[in-house]
Scaffold this motif. Structure first.
Motif, PDB file in Angstrom:
ATOM      1  N   LEU A  25       0.653  -1.221  -0.025  1.00 28.17           N
ATOM      2  CA  LEU A  25       0.007   0.108   0.012  1.00 28.17           C
ATOM      3  C   LEU A  25       0.919   1.210   0.050  1.00 28.17           C
ATOM      4  O   LEU A  25       1.983   1.253   0.464  1.00 28.17           O
ATOM      5  N   ASP A  26       0.145   2.291  -0.216  1.00 29.25           N
ATOM      6  CA  ASP A  26       0.963   3.771  -0.199  1.00 29.25           C
ATOM      7  C   ASP A  26       0.742   4.302   1.325  1.00 29.25           C
ATOM      8  O   ASP A  26       0.440   3.419   2.075  1.00 29.25           O
ATOM      9  N   GLY A  76      10.417   7.472   0.991  1.00 30.00           N
ATOM     10  CA  GLY A  76      10.239   6.540  -0.135  1.00 30.00           C
ATOM     11  C   GLY A  76       9.063   6.313  -0.824  1.00 30.00           C
ATOM     12  O   GLY A  76       8.989   5.718  -1.749  1.00 30.00           O
ATOM     13  N   THR A  77       7.962   7.146  -0.743  1.00 28.87           N
ATOM     14  CA  THR A  77       6.653   7.168  -1.368  1.00 28.87           C
ATOM     15  C   THR A  77       6.821   8.063  -2.573  1.00 28.87           C
ATOM     16  O   THR A  77       5.770   7.617  -3.401  1.00 28.87           O
ATOM     17  N   PRO A  81       9.345   4.928  -8.265  1.00 30.74           N
ATOM     18  CA  PRO A  81       8.056   4.556  -8.627  1.00 30.74           C
ATOM     19  C   PRO A  81       7.614   3.218  -7.655  1.00 30.74           C
ATOM     20  O   PRO A  81       8.271   2.539  -7.341  1.00 30.74           O
ATOM     21  N   ARG A  82       6.420   3.328  -7.927  1.00 32.34           N
ATOM     22  CA  ARG A  82       5.565   2.362  -7.121  1.00 32.34           C
ATOM     23  C   ARG A  82       5.654   0.834  -7.885  1.00 32.34           C
ATOM     24  O   ARG A  82       5.559   1.017  -9.067  1.00 32.34           O
ATOM     25  N   ASP A  83       5.455  -0.107  -6.909  1.00 32.98           N
ATOM     26  CA  ASP A  83       5.337  -1.487  -7.605  1.00 32.98           C
ATOM     27  C   ASP A  83       4.203  -1.621  -8.248  1.00 32.98           C
ATOM     28  O   ASP A  83       3.308  -1.422  -7.671  1.00 32.98           O
ATOM     29  N   VAL A  89      -2.708  -4.110  -5.557  1.00 33.55           N
ATOM     30  CA  VAL A  89      -3.249  -4.046  -4.080  1.00 33.55           C
ATOM     31  C   VAL A  89      -4.222  -2.853  -3.712  1.00 33.55           C
ATOM     32  O   VAL A  89      -5.364  -3.269  -3.299  1.00 33.55           O
ATOM     33  N   THR A  90      -3.538  -1.703  -4.005  1.00 36.73           N
ATOM     34  CA  THR A  90      -4.574  -0.402  -3.847  1.00 36.73           C
ATOM     35  C   THR A  90      -5.916  -0.715  -4.573  1.00 36.73           C
ATOM     36  O   THR A  90      -7.057  -0.246  -3.842  1.00 36.73           O
TER      37      THR A  90
END
Length: 321
Positions: A25-26, A76-77, A81-83, A89-90
């Motif tokens: 999650l973010d 880190g957010t 880039p997000r996985d 999941v989000t």
């Protein structure tokens, strides 16, 4: 109910990076881990340190600027880039919330075709992370009701009924916070001062008077809504001048759940054994024994203990070894 003595200190440590990887999650999540420590505190039986993004609105208050959890949440957010799996999941959490708000079951086929799509080989990982988020953040369990078609129902954790008549497309389930607050009250000796409560909530990034994207205005929710719904008791500390206030479990919390279920919830979201809460488990089991006696009338102590131990939620704590 008398206030129980405080015992071994517990710390709800924050671990933003590890929890994010675990749940995919973010920053809009509640990372939480309960770990025992060996040191004692005369003021508190444990302390909580966790993180939760509080609002979509900007705020320049000094309290927010100085909040360690707020600072760490952003780490880190934005720098990487997000996985893609985290994004899925989000997306799945949002889809599950929609189904919960519409009071509709959901099937694996729906999830695959609507959300997962080309990540079908990763369905199990995505689904498990999304279910963990639903439970920890929103207090909603995803329970399989028909294994032949993999159909799931979305129900409130611990059988709490709060919000079941208030669900709409604009509201989010708030049971996750309610359960954690009930857990804090229990671990604090069945009574938590208002100062302790807000210290804990501030560590979660939840502040009085500051609109929260899940909980709305937290003070109103905790000191009015949940009090009116009889989940919490909010009372003045006797003989306090100036007046100070404290929180206890309300009658509806006692009626709908119990201390053992709350301990099991805390242990589950932390990924630890119920034996980690051994002193509190003993109190919770004794409480169930007393409730069993009240339900079925006078019994000898052996029979009452047997009834308490065979309640669905009152299974014996696992051995530490």
């Amino acid at each position: 109910m008398s206030r129980a003595p405080k015992r071994q200190r517990y710390t709800l440590e924050e671990d933003i990076q590890a929890q994010t990887e675990a749940r995919g999650l973010d920053e809009e999540e509640v990372p939480a881990a309960v770990t025992p420590t060996t040191h004692q505190s005369p003021q508190r039986s444990f302390s909580f340190s966790t993180s939760l993004s509080t609002s979509h609105e900007d705020s320049s208050s000094a309290e927010e600027e100085e909040s360690p959890s707020t600072a760490q949440t952003s780490v880190g957010t934005e720098s990487s880039p997000r996985d893609p799996l985290e994004e899925k999941v989000t997306d799945l959490v949002e889809f599950l919330l929609l189904k919960y708000q519409m009071r509709q079951p959901i099937t694996k086929a729906e999830m695959l075709n609507t959300v997962i799509k080309r990540y079908k080989n990763q369905f199990t990982v995505i689904f498990e992370r999304a279910c963990k988020c639903m439970e920890v953040v929103f207090g909603v369990d995803v329970k399989e009701v028909d294994p032949t078609i993999h159909s799931y129902a979305l129900v409130n954790s611990l059988d709490l009924t709060y919000g079941t008549m208030l669900i709409d497309e604009q509201s989010m389930p708030k049971n996750g916070l309610l359960i954690i607050i009930l857990g804090m009250i229990f671990l604090e000796g069945n009574c938590s001062s208002e100062e302790e409560m807000w210290e804990f909530l501030n560590m979660m990034g939840v502040y009085a008077g500051r609109e929260h994207f899940i909980y709305g205005e937290p003070r109103q929710l905790i000191t009015r809504d949940w009090v009116q719904e009889n989940y919490l008791e909010y009372r003045q500390v006797p003989n306090s001048d100036p007046a100070r206030y404290e929180f206890l479990w309300g009658p509806r919390a006692h009626a709908e759940t119990n201390k053992i279920k709350v301990l099991e919830f805390l242990a589950k979201i932390n990924g630890t054994e119920l034996s980690s809460f051994s002193p509190w488990y003993e109190e919770a089991l004794k409480d169930e024994e007393e409730r069993a006696q009240a339900r079925i009338g006078p019994l000898d102590s052996t029979t009452a203990m047997c009834v308490a131990q065979h309640c669905p939620a009152a299974s014996p704590a696992p051995n530490k070894d």
